[in-house]
Design an enzyme around this catalytic site. Structure first.
Site, short mmCIF file in Angstrom:
data_model
loop_
_atom_site.label_atom_id
_atom_site.label_comp_id
_atom_site.label_asym_id
_atom_site.label_seq_id
_atom_site.Cartn_x
_atom_site.Cartn_y
_atom_site.Cartn_z
N HIS A 417 0.93 -0.98 -0.08
CA HIS A 417 0.08 -0.10 -0.22
C HIS A 417 0.95 1.15 0.08
O HIS A 417 0.78 2.00 0.88
CB HIS A 417 -0.78 -0.03 1.31
C1 LIG Z 1 -1.03 -8.07 -3.74
C2 LIG Z 1 -1.45 -6.67 -3.29
C3 LIG Z 1 -2.94 -6.90 -2.70
C4 LIG Z 1 -3.73 -5.83 -2.46
N1 LIG Z 1 -4.59 -5.94 -1.62
C5 LIG Z 1 -5.62 -4.98 -1.51
C6 LIG Z 1 -6.70 -5.13 -0.90
O1 LIG Z 1 -7.10 -6.05 -0.50
N2 LIG Z 1 -7.55 -3.75 -0.63
C7 LIG Z 1 -6.78 -2.48 -0.91
O2 LIG Z 1 -7.66 -1.73 -0.70
N3 LIG Z 1 -5.92 -2.30 -1.38
C8 LIG Z 1 -4.84 -3.39 -1.92
N4 LIG Z 1 -3.93 -3.36 -2.51
C9 LIG Z 1 -3.29 -2.01 -3.00
C10 LIG Z 1 -4.44 -1.26 -3.90
O3 LIG Z 1 -4.60 -2.19 -5.19
C11 LIG Z 1 -3.54 -0.06 -4.44
O4 LIG Z 1 -3.23 0.74 -3.15
C12 LIG Z 1 -4.41 0.69 -5.45
O5 LIG Z 1 -4.40 -0.13 -6.71
C13 LIG Z 1 -3.52 1.92 -5.85
O6 LIG Z 1 -4.17 2.72 -6.81
P1 LIG Z 1 -3.33 3.79 -7.45
O7 LIG Z 1 -4.42 4.48 -8.58
O8 LIG Z 1 -2.56 4.54 -6.78
O9 LIG Z 1 -2.32 2.89 -8.59
P2 LIG Z 1 -2.29 1.57 -9.23
O10 LIG Z 1 -3.85 0.88 -8.86
O11 LIG Z 1 -0.93 1.01 -9.25
O12 LIG Z 1 -2.52 2.09 -10.77
C14 LIG Z 1 -1.54 2.72 -11.53
C15 LIG Z 1 -1.58 2.40 -13.22
O13 LIG Z 1 -0.87 3.43 -13.70
C16 LIG Z 1 -0.22 2.78 -14.71
N5 LIG Z 1 1.07 3.63 -15.22
C17 LIG Z 1 2.17 4.01 -14.47
N6 LIG Z 1 2.84 4.53 -15.19
C18 LIG Z 1 2.25 5.30 -16.29
C19 LIG Z 1 2.83 5.91 -17.41
N7 LIG Z 1 3.84 6.74 -17.30
N8 LIG Z 1 1.67 5.81 -18.62
C20 LIG Z 1 0.74 5.01 -18.51
N9 LIG Z 1 0.30 4.27 -17.41
C21 LIG Z 1 1.00 4.38 -16.24
C22 LIG Z 1 0.39 1.38 -14.19
O14 LIG Z 1 0.55 0.48 -15.38
C23 LIG Z 1 -0.83 1.08 -13.54
O15 LIG Z 1 -1.77 0.25 -14.28
C24 LIG Z 1 -3.06 -4.68 -2.62
C25 LIG Z 1 -1.92 -4.52 -3.64
C26 LIG Z 1 -1.33 -5.62 -3.86
C27 LIG Z 1 0.08 -5.31 -4.77
#
Ligand SMILES: Cc1cc2nc3c(=O)[nH]c(=O)nc-3n(C[C@H](O)[C@H](O)[C@H](O)COP(=O)(O)OP(=O)(O)OC[C@H]3O[C@@H](n4cnc5c(N)ncnc54)[C@H](O)[C@@H]3O)c2cc1C
Ligand code: SF4
Length: 478
Positions: A417
Site C-alpha cells: 500500500h
Molecule cells: C498483492 C496486492 C494486494 C492488495 N490488496 C489490497 C486490498 O485487498 N485492498 C486494498 O484496498 N488495497 C489493496 N492493495 C493496494 C491497492 O490495490 C492499491 O493501493 C491501489 O490499486 C493503488 O491505486 P493507484 O491508482 O494509486 O495505482 P495503481 O492501481 O497501481 O494504478 C496505476 C496504473 O498506472 C499505470 N501507469 C504507471 N505509469 C504510467 C505511465 N507513465 N503511462 C501510462 N500508465 C502508467 C500502471 O501501469 C498502473 O496500471 C493491494 C496491492 C497488492 C500489490
C-alpha cells in the site's frame, strides 16, 4: 512507426484505483476522455490462476520491486487495465474517521467523503465475505479470536459471484473480483472514453501556463492526446517520477517524499487437521483488536505453487513444513507505519528508499504475539513467526516472542500500500497538490492516485483512493 492523435477534454494517465473511476465518472458527466495505460488489458479467460504464468504478465517488473533500506521490503505493483486492483485482494475499508480528522488538523483538508464512499462501494459491489467462502485457514483464526474474546470479523470485499478460488493476487479467473478494469473502465468506454493500452505517458506539454498535450509512446509509435486537463494516476511510486520529469509539482520539495507503505508480514501455524489454506478467499477475516495502535491482522494465503517460496526455514525443517502444507495456516500482520520513505530516480531507474522504524518493528512483535495466541487458541500445534532468530513456538508457549527485543532487520516484510508521495494539503510549502488535487501552481494538472493520500491509513487503501478520485470527478464536472 505511427503517430496517433486524439483530442479530448481530459487525458487520464493510469487505470488503477484512482485513474479508472475518475475517467468513468467524467465520461459519464459528458467529458471527452482519453485514457493512457502502460500495461495491457487482461480478461478473465486469460487468467490461468498459476502464479508463474501470471506474475510476469500482471505485475510491474514481475512483482520484484523492492525498497532499498533496512530491511529490504518487496513492494509489488500491478500493471495493466485496472492497475494494482487487478491483482489485489479486494479488501475494502473506508478511510477511518480519526485519519480524516488528522488530515483536517495537519493538512488543512476538509473532506466529507460519505457520498463518495457510497458511490464507489455500490459500483464495485462491496459486501461482507460469507463464512462459507472464507476458507478454513481464516475461519480457524476467527474461531481462535472469538475464543479469546477479541474483536474480529469477516472483511468487506468488492466481488460479485466469488467462488473462493484463492488466487486473487494472480488475476481473478472467474471475473468475480470487481477491480477497476472490470468495473470503471467499461463504464468509461460505454460513455465514450477511449482507452489506449501499452501506452506509456512521457510528457505533458504546457504552453503559456496551460496544458496543451500529453505525449505517450507505444511499441508501434507515438500518441499525442490534445487536452487541456491532465489527471496523473500512475500510482504512488510512479507519479512522482512522471511529474518530476515534467517539472511539475516540484516547488515544495515534497514530491517523492512522505512515502508510507503499510508494511506487512505473515506467520504460519501447523494444525492437526487439514486446512488447505489455498481454498477460499485469501483475505477474508480481520482482527482489529490492536487497530488503535496501528496493528491490523488480516488473512493472507496463496495457491500451493507459491508454497515452497513462502515456506520458512531450510533443509529438513523446510521439507517437514512442506509435507505439512495441507495442515498449515497463514495469517498476516500489517503495521500503520511511523517511518517515511522516498522515491527517486537514479540513472533513469526508480529507487525506493525506506527504513522500517524501530517502533514499527515493536508493533510487528506485538501483532505476532497476539496472532500466535490466536493460532494456539484455534488448535495450532506450532507457530512460526517471520522474525529472524525466533524459535518455532510450541505447546501454546508465546513467551519467546513476548520477551523478544526485535530490531527492524529481523522482520521479513512485504508491503502492498504505497501512499503519500505527492501529498495533498492546503499549504503549497508542505504539499504537492491542493485540497482539490490540482498540482499547486499548475492549472489543469491533477493527481488522483495513492500518492495524494497524505498519511498512512492503517487500513487497505483502495476505497480511499477511489473516493478521492470520485470527489475530483464530481468537482471537475460541476
Ligand atoms: C498483492 C496486492 C494486494 C492488495 N490488496 C489490497 C486490498 O485487498 N485492498 C486494498 O484496498 N488495497 C489493496 N492493495 C493496494 C491497492 O490495490 C492499491 O493501493 C491501489 O490499486 C493503488 O491505486 P493507484 O491508482 O494509486 O495505482 P495503481 O492501481 O497501481 O494504478 C496505476 C496504473 O498506472 C499505470 N501507469 C504507471 N505509469 C504510467 C505511465 N507513465 N503511462 C501510462 N500508465 C502508467 C500502471 O501501469 C498502473 O496500471 C493491494 C496491492 C497488492 C500489490
Ligand atoms: S477468491 Fe473470488 S475474487 Fe478471488 S480470484 Fe477467486 S473467485 Fe476471484
Amino acid at each position: 512507426m505511427s503517430e496517433r492523435i486524439e483530442t479530448a477534454d481530459v487525458c487520464v494517465i493510469g487505470t488503477g484505483a484512482g485513474g479508472a473511476p475518475v475517467a468513468a465518472l467524467l465520461a459519464e458527466a459528458g467529458w471527452r476522455v482519453a485514457i493512457l495505460e502502460e500495461g495491457d488489458r487482461h480478461l478473465p479467460a486469460a487468467m490461468t490462476a498459476r502464479p508463474r504464468d501470471m506474475m510476469p504478465r500482471l505485475y510491474r517488473d514481475g512483482g520484484q520491486i523492492a525498497t532499498v533500506g533496512d530491511p529490504p521490503i518487496v513492494l509489488p505493483l500491478g500493471r495493466g487495465v485496472g492497475g494494482t486492483t487487478l491483482v489485489n485482494s479486494g479488501t475494502c475499508f473506508r478511510t477511518p474517521p480519526h485519519v480524516l480528522d488528522r488530515w483536517r488538523r495537519d493538512h488543512g483538508l476538509e473532506l466529507d467523503l460519505d457520498d463518495e464512499f457510497e458511490l464507489v462501494e455500490e459500483a464495485i459491489g462491496v459486501r461482507e465475505v460469507p463464512p462459507t467462502l472464507a476458507g478454513r485457514n481464516a475461519n480457524l483464526v476467527k474461531e481462535g479470536a472469538d475464543r479469546l474474546g477479541l474483536s474480529a470479523g469477516y472483511l468487506q470485499r468488492n466481488a460479485r459471484g466469488c467462488i473462493g478460488s484463492g488466487v486473487c493476487a494472480f488475476g481473478c479467473p472467474t471475473g468475480a473480483k470487481q477491480h477497476a478494469g472490470q468495473v470503471w473502465i467499461p463504464r468509461a468506454e460505454q460513455a465514450g472514453a477511449v482507452t489506449l493500452t501499452g501506452a506509456k505517458a512521457r510528457r505533458v506539454v504546457v504552453e503559456r501556463g496551460r496544458v496543451r498535450e500529453v505525449h505517450a509512446t507505444t511499441a508501434r509509435g507515438s500518441i499525442r492526446v490534445r487536452a487541456e486537463t491532465v489527471i496523473v494516476a500512475a500510482g504512488a511510486l510512479l507519479t512522482p517520477g512522471f511529474l518530476r520529469r515534467n517539472r511539475l509539482g516540484t516547488a515544495s520539495g515534497q514530491l517523492g517524499r512522505n512515502l508510507s507503505i503499510h508494511p506487512a508480514s505473515a506467520a504460519r501455524a501447523v494444525y492437526d487437521e487439514v486446512v488447505d489454506p489455498w481454498m477460499g478467499v485469501p483475505q477474508s477475516v480481520y482482527v482489529d483488536e490492536l487497530a488503535g495502535d496501528g496493528i491490523m491482522l488480516e488473512g493472507i494465503a496463496g495457491p500451493p505453487d507459491q508454497g515452497a517460496m513462502s515456506t520458512p526455514r531450510m533443509g529438513a525443517e523446510h521439507r517437514d513444513l512442506m509435507l505439512a502444507a495441507r495442515r498449515s495456516g497463514t495469517f498476516g500482520v500489517m503495521v500503520s507505519d511511523t517511518a517515511r520513505g522516498a522515491v527517486r530516480s537514479v540513472a533513469g531507474r526508480m529507487v525506493v528508499r525506506y527504513d522500517l522504524h524501530p517502533d514499527d518493528a515493536e508493533r510487528f512483535r506485538r501483532g505476532f504475539e497476539l496472532l500466535a495466541r490466536i493460532f494456539f487458541a484455534a488448535g495450532a500445534r506450532e507457530v512460526i513467526v517471520p522474525i529472524d532468530g525466533l524459535p518455532t513456538l510450541r505447546g501454546g508457549d508465546v513467551e519467546p516472542i513476548s520477551r523478544a527485543r526485535v530490531r527492524p532487520r529481523q522482520i521479513n516484510a512485504m508491503a502492498f500500500h504505497p501512499l503519500g508521495t505527492a501529498r495533498a494539503g492546503a499549504d503549497p510549502a508542505t504539499s504537492v497538490v491542493d485540497p482539490h488535487l490540482q498540482v499547486h501552481g499548475s492549472p489543469g494538472v491533477y493527481v488522483a492516485d495513492g500518492s495524494v493520500v497524505p498519511s498512512a491509513l492503517g487500513v487497505n487503501p483502495q476505497i480511499t483512493i477511489m473516493a478521492l478520485a470520485a470527489r475530483l470527478a464530481r468537482r471537475l464536472s460541476a
